[in-house]
Design an enzyme around this catalytic site. Structure first.
Site, PDB file in Angstrom:
ATOM      1  N   ASP A  91       0.865  -1.170   0.000  1.00 35.14           N
ATOM      2  CA  ASP A  91       0.000   0.000   0.000  1.00 35.14           C
ATOM      3  C   ASP A  91       0.910   1.231   0.000  1.00 35.14           C
ATOM      4  O   ASP A  91       2.138   1.131   0.099  1.00 35.14           O
ATOM      5  CB  ASP A  91      -0.984   0.000   1.177  1.00 35.14           C
ATOM      6  CG  ASP A  91      -2.201   0.879   0.871  1.00 35.14           C
ATOM      7  OD1 ASP A  91      -2.145   1.698  -0.070  1.00 35.14           O
ATOM      8  OD2 ASP A  91      -3.229   0.757   1.567  1.00 35.14           O
TER       9      ASP A  91
HETATM   10  C1  BGC Z   1      -5.048   3.223   0.150  1.00 39.40           C
HETATM   11  C2  BGC Z   1      -5.195   2.234  -0.975  1.00 39.40           C
HETATM   12  C3  BGC Z   1      -5.093   2.945  -2.295  1.00 39.40           C
HETATM   13  C4  BGC Z   1      -3.761   3.650  -2.342  1.00 39.40           C
HETATM   14  C5  BGC Z   1      -3.498   4.342  -3.656  1.00 39.40           C
HETATM   15  C6  BGC Z   1      -3.833   4.089  -0.011  1.00 39.40           C
HETATM   16  O1  BGC Z   1      -3.815   5.120   0.910  1.00 39.40           O
HETATM   17  O2  BGC Z   1      -5.008   2.525   1.367  1.00 39.40           O
HETATM   18  O3  BGC Z   1      -6.394   1.533  -0.871  1.00 39.40           O
HETATM   19  O4  BGC Z   1      -5.235   2.053  -3.355  1.00 39.40           O
HETATM   20  O5  BGC Z   1      -3.718   4.617  -1.300  1.00 39.40           O
HETATM   21  O6  BGC Z   1      -4.313   5.417  -3.835  1.00 39.40           O
END
Ligand code: BGC
Length: 762
Positions: free
Chosen positions: A294
């Site tokens: 993530d």
């Molecule tokens: C979130 C993800 C997301 C990623 C990219 C993160 O903060 O937890 O679910 O896909 O950002 O935007």
């Protein structure tokens, strides 16, 4: 031949000359992709392979803490050096083409980039938030919704979505419940499958399908006290029985990627967790796609107190099986040294880069890196009518009728004098929900606009006090209005002497979503006070709830005759709500998360365990599993939702009283529409395993069907029960069916009306 085609042709000749492109069967095409990957890997330097494992965000939009300026400046350099495998948050053909051009024309090997984006509930045309869509229980419609999102996003150059989020959660304090399919594992698994199939389609190499990503692996929905990004501490029984099945369903549906979670699991951050990624995902489940971290979650392993520095974090993440680094700048800076120092085996880099290249081949990017970059298609598809119609269709199906005393609904189409009250009623932003980076602001149809399609009733609108001190947005903390009551008495006056008052209350679209945990689930700002004041002058209230999570609306339930749960329904929101209020669509949604009586009951869910003391032994007995101030029941249970018509369930029958390993039995019953409207009922089947090698829930959803019936019509409905229905992760640490006694329950919610007993004999 222009330069990029020439460069690309040279490279493809280099490694494709080793193998033939022509393949016939699925199997041989799989092998052929593997061969292509191997031959490409064989000509790549260590740094180029690591480059494939590196993902950067674009320069304008961020979906996490902003990166430091120095690193951002390096992005172009890294792109040109072939040290980037993927970008995120780029959202138009023009931008995608520009970045793809750098990768294809300027780097030594011309390997195309993957473009990831959070296409979570639509792209520019927004669909209901996933929690709302799950309330439709309509797998076909949910799949279609994902398919449409892929069509629209791919027309903007995107080839990979960070969805579906398949995290089960039982805690409405967590803001991200809006992004999932609710509290139930069985339903969540079927929805995970539907969404993956919708995004990826039958042919991933088509230009209107995109790779999907099952996230967040794993346990993210169970952060302690629902505080965002918090520690997770759960048993293996819970992990395997409750949390993992939707991920497994996504894997079985062919999902190409997984994303790790921010939380730790069993004391080890998910991004560095060998048990989750290597043992379960890549070994037991034989997952052949790739895993992405993530946002910054590799780097954050330092802050967790698990890695001592970025280099250590890179080592731990790659050993655990995390193939791509999103915005940590960790792999690109440290992996080559780790390999050279013998701390990471190069075979792990080959494996990770190979998995990423494979997805690029499967998407067809090596055949044409610009296959999603067609301005004419972009213009024709983005925001077109078909997408709006489909969004409206699922929006109507997502609405849940919670209460309808005195048949206040559906509204008559003429002759009514209606007051519409609430700041959210003319809000064109909130219904868009939280994940809407590609949408234009204020583009949802508001409730007021939707109601205008029924011109024969007179509408007076009064907003009441503003809900917020400023305009809420995606990256800043929300400031709720707790001081300025202007508009309050005007709203109360507007309600006087009206036939009906429609009050639109709830949360802003940015009050749920990532980093939007709340400790209080009451209606924010002055909304509850306003509701009570309006009720004093007019009791004929239809409360339309607009929210991204279950809220505690006990008072409303006790007093307000009609309550409609309308979530955040996306671009067509107001039209969907109006059509339901006027009965042009008879509501058919059912809740997929229990609504609590108050926040203290949370986490509250229907499939709890019996405990040793499930009920009081006598009227004044105190020593049993309960609260002394409220009952154990939720305000509205899982699976609950009304219709303008009524249904009865009768005559449950089993085809036999037991079955064995090879066999099955059938449970059937009669469903009747006993009301005055044609309607759709979500019939539900639950089972209970009476004794297990580990304690079992008092009820578990194991089947459902959507049945449409005309007034007076009835239908015999049946479900099959076999070993698959009763399997669980047992004390032997395996999925298996244990012989014994079971109950089956049938009904229109988890508070079921019919039951029967059966047994499974080995
Ligand atoms: C979130 C993800 C997301 C990623 C990219 C993160 O903060 O937890 O679910 O896909 O950002 O935007």
């Amino acid at each position: 031949m222009n330069k990029h085609i020439f460069t690309f042709a040279c490279i493809t000749t280099l490694f494709l000359s080793i193998i033939s492109c022509q393949t016939t069967t699925k199997d041989s095409s799989k092998k052929s992709v593997d061969k292509k990957v191997d031959s490409l890997l064989s000509i790549m330097t260590l740094e180029e392979k690591i480059g494939q494992m590196n993902q950067y965000s674009g320069f304008y939009d961020v979906t996490g803490p902003a990166p430091s300026a120095g690193d951002a400046a390096n992005k172009y350099k890294h792109l040109e050096q072939g040290l980037v495998g993927s970008m995120l948050n780029i959202k138009s053909v023009k931008e995608v083409r520009a970045f793809q051009k750098i990768a294809v024309e300027k780097t030594r090997l011309g390997i195309p980039l993957l473009f990831g984006f959070d296409v979570v509930h639509g792209f520019k045309t927004l669909t209901p938030i996933p929690l709302a869509e799950s309330a439709s229980w309509d797998l076909e419609a949910i799949k279609k919704s994902a398919e449409n999102a892929a069509i629209e996003a791919s027309a903007a150059g995107i080839n990979w979505t960070f969805a579906p989020m398949v995290d089960i959660s039982r805690d409405a304090r967590w803001g991200r419940v809006m992004e999932g399919a609710g509290e139930d594992t069985y339903l969540g698994s079927l929805i995970a499958k539907a969404r993956v199939e919708g995004f990826q389609g039958e042919d991933l190499s088509a230009n209107n399908t995109i790779a999907a990503c099952a996230k967040h692996f794993a346990g993210y929905g169970f952060g302690i006290a629902a505080k965002e990004y918090n520690t997770v501490d759960m048993s293996l029984t819970m992990l395997h029985n409750v949390v993992l099945p939707p991920f497994k369903a996504a894997k079985d549906a062919g999902v190409k990627t997984f994303m790790t979670a921010f939380n730790d699991f069993n004391g080890i951050p998910a991004t560095g967790n060998v048990y989750l990624q290597r043992d379960i995902l890549k070994k037991d489940w034989d997952f052949k796609g790739f895993v992405i971290s993530d946002w910054g979650s590799i780097e954050e392993m330092r802050t967790h107190g698990y890695a001592k520095d970025m280099k250590d974090a890179s080592r731990l993440a790659v050993l655990a099986g995390c193939d791509m680094d999103m915005e940590s700048y960790a792999y690109v800076k440290n992996l080559a040294d780790l390999v050279k120092e013998g701390l990471v085996d190069e075979s792990l880099i080959n494996d990770a880069a190979g998995r990423i290249l494979k997805v690029k081949f499967e998407l067809g990017l090596f055949d044409n890196p610009y296959k999603y970059c067609n301005e004419a298609r972009e213009k024709e598809i983005i925001g077109n009518n078909k997408l709006h119609d489909a969004s409206l269709d699922i929006a109507k199906k997502s609405i849940v009728l919670l209460k309808n005393n005195n048949q206040l609904l559906p509204l008559k189409k003429g002759g009514l004098n209606i007051a519409v009250i609430g700041d959210l009623a003319d809000d064109k932003s909130s219904p868009l929900g939280s994940w809407r980076l590609a949408a234009d602001d204020n583009t949802a149809v508001s409730v007021i606009e939707g109601l205008q399609a029924y011109p024969d009733n007179k509408i007076t609108y009064a907003s009441g006090p503003k809900l917020f001190e400023d305009s809420p947005n995606f990256v800043n903390e929300i400031k709720i209005n707790t001081t300025d009551k202007s508009g309050f008495s005007e709203a109360v006056n507007a309600a006087k002497n009206k036939d009906v008052v429609i009050m639109v209350l709830g949360e802003h679209g940015f009050q749920s979503g990532e980093a939007r945990s709340r400790t209080n689930l009451d209606l924010p700002s002055f909304q509850e006070e306003l509701l009570e004041a309006v009720y004093k002058v007019n009791k004929n209230i239809v409360l339309v709830m607009m929210n991204g999570r279950p809220l505690a609306i006990n008072w409303a339930n006790d007093h307000i005759p009609s309550i409609v749960e309308a979530w955040q329904l996306g671009t067509e929101s107001g039209n969907a709500i109006a059509q339901v209020l006027y009965g042009d669509y008879n509501p058919s949604g059912k809740l997929t998360m229990s609504f609590p009586q108050n926040v203290g009951q949370i986490p509250i869910y229907y499939n709890y365990k019996n405990t040793g003391r499930p009920q009081a032994k006598g009227p004044d007995q105190v020593f049993w599993a309960h609260y002394s101030d409220v009952s154990n029941a939720p305000l509205y249970p899982f699976g609950y939702g009304l219709s303008y018509t009524t249904f009865t369930y009768e005559n449950i029958k089993l085809s036999s009283e037991s079955f064995n390993k090879e066999g099955s039995l059938k449970v059937s019953f009669t469903l009747k529409n006993t009301g005055n409207y044609a309607g759709r009922e979500v019939v539900q089947m639950y089972i209970r395993d009476m004794v297990g090698s580990t304690t079992r829930p008092i009820k578990e959803l194991k089947g459902f069907e959507l049945v449409n019936l005309k007034p007076g019509e009835s239908k015999e409905v049946s479900f099959t029960i076999d070993t698959k229905t009763i399997q669980f992760y047992t004390a032997n640490n395996k999925w298996e069916a244990e012989p014994g006694d079971f109950k089956v329950f049938i009904g229109g919610s988890s508070v079921t009306s019919l039951e029967a007993d059966f047994s499974y004999v080995d």
